[in-house]
Design a protein around this motif. Structure first.
Motif, mmCIF file in Angstrom:
data_model
loop_
_atom_site.group_PDB
_atom_site.id
_atom_site.type_symbol
_atom_site.label_atom_id
_atom_site.label_comp_id
_atom_site.label_asym_id
_atom_site.label_seq_id
_atom_site.Cartn_x
_atom_site.Cartn_y
_atom_site.Cartn_z
ATOM 1 N N ASP A 1 0.873 -1.176 0.000
ATOM 2 C CA ASP A 1 0.000 0.000 0.000
ATOM 3 C C ASP A 1 0.915 1.233 0.000
ATOM 4 O O ASP A 1 1.442 1.627 1.039
ATOM 5 N N THR A 2 1.110 1.831 -1.183
ATOM 6 C CA THR A 2 2.067 2.949 -1.238
ATOM 7 C C THR A 2 1.498 4.208 -0.588
ATOM 8 O O THR A 2 2.246 5.065 -0.137
ATOM 9 N N GLY A 3 0.166 4.306 -0.521
ATOM 10 C CA GLY A 3 -0.453 5.444 0.175
ATOM 11 C C GLY A 3 -0.024 5.457 1.635
ATOM 12 O O GLY A 3 0.213 6.534 2.225
ATOM 13 N N GLU B 1 -2.723 -12.271 11.681
ATOM 14 C CA GLU B 1 -4.144 -12.205 12.048
ATOM 15 C C GLU B 1 -4.953 -11.433 10.998
ATOM 16 O O GLU B 1 -6.037 -11.821 10.605
ATOM 17 N N LEU B 2 -4.409 -10.292 10.590
ATOM 18 C CA LEU B 2 -5.104 -9.464 9.600
ATOM 19 C C LEU B 2 -4.866 -9.947 8.178
ATOM 20 O O LEU B 2 -5.560 -9.546 7.249
ATOM 21 N N GLN B 3 -3.840 -10.742 8.025
ATOM 22 C CA GLN B 3 -3.434 -11.259 6.711
ATOM 23 C C GLN B 3 -3.001 -10.169 5.732
ATOM 24 O O GLN B 3 -3.266 -10.255 4.546
ATOM 25 N N TYR B 4 -2.420 -9.117 6.275
ATOM 26 C CA TYR B 4 -1.729 -8.172 5.400
ATOM 27 C C TYR B 4 -0.626 -7.479 6.202
ATOM 28 O O TYR B 4 -0.550 -7.627 7.428
ATOM 29 N N SER B 5 0.200 -6.722 5.485
ATOM 30 C CA SER B 5 1.348 -6.103 6.150
ATOM 31 C C SER B 5 0.988 -4.730 6.678
ATOM 32 O O SER B 5 0.297 -3.961 6.004
ATOM 33 N N GLU B 6 1.474 -4.430 7.864
ATOM 34 C CA GLU B 6 1.189 -3.126 8.470
ATOM 35 C C GLU B 6 2.406 -2.206 8.338
ATOM 36 O O GLU B 6 3.538 -2.660 8.231
ATOM 37 N N MET B 7 2.104 -0.908 8.368
ATOM 38 C CA MET B 7 3.148 0.095 8.159
ATOM 39 C C MET B 7 3.882 0.407 9.457
ATOM 40 O O MET B 7 3.249 0.690 10.474
ATOM 41 N N TYR B 8 5.208 0.384 9.374
ATOM 42 C CA TYR B 8 6.053 0.744 10.521
ATOM 43 C C TYR B 8 6.886 1.961 10.163
ATOM 44 O O TYR B 8 7.475 2.031 9.086
ATOM 45 N N LEU B 9 6.898 2.934 11.083
ATOM 46 C CA LEU B 9 7.710 4.141 10.916
ATOM 47 C C LEU B 9 8.759 4.127 12.017
ATOM 48 O O LEU B 9 8.405 4.111 13.199
ATOM 49 N N LYS C 1 9.114 -9.653 -8.566
ATOM 50 C CA LYS C 1 7.715 -9.744 -9.040
ATOM 51 C C LYS C 1 6.830 -10.417 -7.990
ATOM 52 O O LYS C 1 7.190 -10.472 -6.830
ATOM 53 N N GLY C 2 5.668 -10.943 -8.411
ATOM 54 C CA GLY C 2 4.764 -11.534 -7.416
ATOM 55 C C GLY C 2 4.277 -10.481 -6.437
ATOM 56 O O GLY C 2 4.301 -10.659 -5.225
ATOM 57 N N LEU C 3 3.828 -9.339 -6.999
ATOM 58 C CA LEU C 3 3.526 -8.176 -6.166
ATOM 59 C C LEU C 3 2.256 -7.474 -6.658
ATOM 60 O O LEU C 3 2.045 -7.320 -7.856
ATOM 61 N N VAL C 4 1.426 -7.065 -5.708
ATOM 62 C CA VAL C 4 0.285 -6.202 -6.035
ATOM 63 C C VAL C 4 0.556 -4.889 -5.317
ATOM 64 O O VAL C 4 0.732 -4.870 -4.098
ATOM 65 N N MET C 5 0.618 -3.802 -6.064
ATOM 66 C CA MET C 5 0.921 -2.514 -5.442
ATOM 67 C C MET C 5 -0.168 -1.518 -5.822
ATOM 68 O O MET C 5 -0.545 -1.432 -6.981
ATOM 69 N N ASP C 6 -0.661 -0.775 -4.828
ATOM 70 C CA ASP C 6 -1.663 0.231 -5.182
ATOM 71 C C ASP C 6 -1.186 1.637 -4.825
ATOM 72 O O ASP C 6 -0.342 1.817 -3.949
#
Ligand code: C5P
Length: 227
Positions: free
Chosen positions: A33-35, A77-85, A127-132
């Motif tokens: 999630d680039t946003g 648990e959420l099945q996606y990656s979370e953003m760390y700063l 590759k093997g990537l979905v980016m929005d």
């Protein structure tokens, strides 16, 4: 099996991330999630006082960009990656209306874009990537095998975002959300560097009247045609 890059761009609150997450899960791909990355830089600028309602000290932010470490960590648990700063999970803080109100000013800064685009390109090396995002099919991965450009009426988008924010307990009005969505779209589409625009070879998906299931199935069939 052959792996591809899937670039999903479009206006704010068009459901890009929902569809991108579903696709990544179904294909066993990484989702980025680039946003969230632009939002994390915005949060940093707010924390450091580089930006507020009266002032934006762009040079101070640019001089401090090296101190910003961004990473994604998978949450099973959420099945996606979370953003760390800088090592802290900022997934919740970056989604507030305050951050949304400043992010389009931060994302016009060329040095910010350079830093984030380089990180994004690195993530797609295998590759093997979905980016929005807004410039994935035009700037980050102009050779992506599949590009989808998502759109929906402003009213429908604001309603979706309003519900999402209410669910998170935010105290806001529908009008504020609509104003933010329209303002961000205007700024994102009219900025000088990497404006939001459809790549020539992107497939447009207007999801004003599509269910999430229909969007996902349409996208998956587009992927399958490319494997
Ligand atoms: O996708 P999301 O709405 O979270 O993005 C927040 C903001 O980040 C956008 O309004 C835009 O200003 C910026 N952005 C960008 N380029 C991207 C992704 C997001 O400029 N690839």
């Amino acid at each position: 099996m052959k792996k591809i890059i899937i670039a999903i761009d479009g206006y704010s609150s068009t459901g890009k991330s929902t569809m991108a997450k579903q696709l990544a899960r179904a294909l066993g791909y990484i989702y980025v999630d680039t946003g969230a990355m632009y939002r994390a830089v915005t949060l940093y600028a707010l924390q450091k006082g580089y930006i507020d309602e009266n002032d934006f000290r762009k040079d101070a932010l640019v001089a401090d960009l090296k101190a910003i470490d961004l990473s994604f960590k998978y949450n099973p648990e959420l099945q996606y990656s979370e953003m760390y700063l800088n090592g802290s999970n900022v997934e919740k803080e970056i989604r507030t209306l305050e951050v949304s109100g400043y992010v389009s000013q931060i994302s016009v800064v060329p040095e910010v874009r350079q830093k984030l685009v380089a990180l994004q390109q690195e993530m797609g090396r295998e590759k093997g990537l979905v980016m929005d995002g807004r410039d994935i099919g035009t700037v980050v991965f102009p050779h992506a095998e599949l590009k989808i450009f998502m759109t929906a009426s402003p009213d429908i988008r604001a309603t979706r975002r309003y519900k999402e924010l209410l669910d998170r307990g935010a105290l806001i009005s529908y009008e504020e959300v609509l104003e933010n969505v329209q303002k961000r779209d205007f700024l994102d589409s009219n900025r000088e560097h990497s404006p939001l625009k459809k790549a020539e070879d992107a497939i447009v998906m207007d999801n004003s009247a599509m269910s999430q299931k229909e969007q996902f199935e349409r996208a998956l069939s587009l992927v399958q045609m490319r494997l």
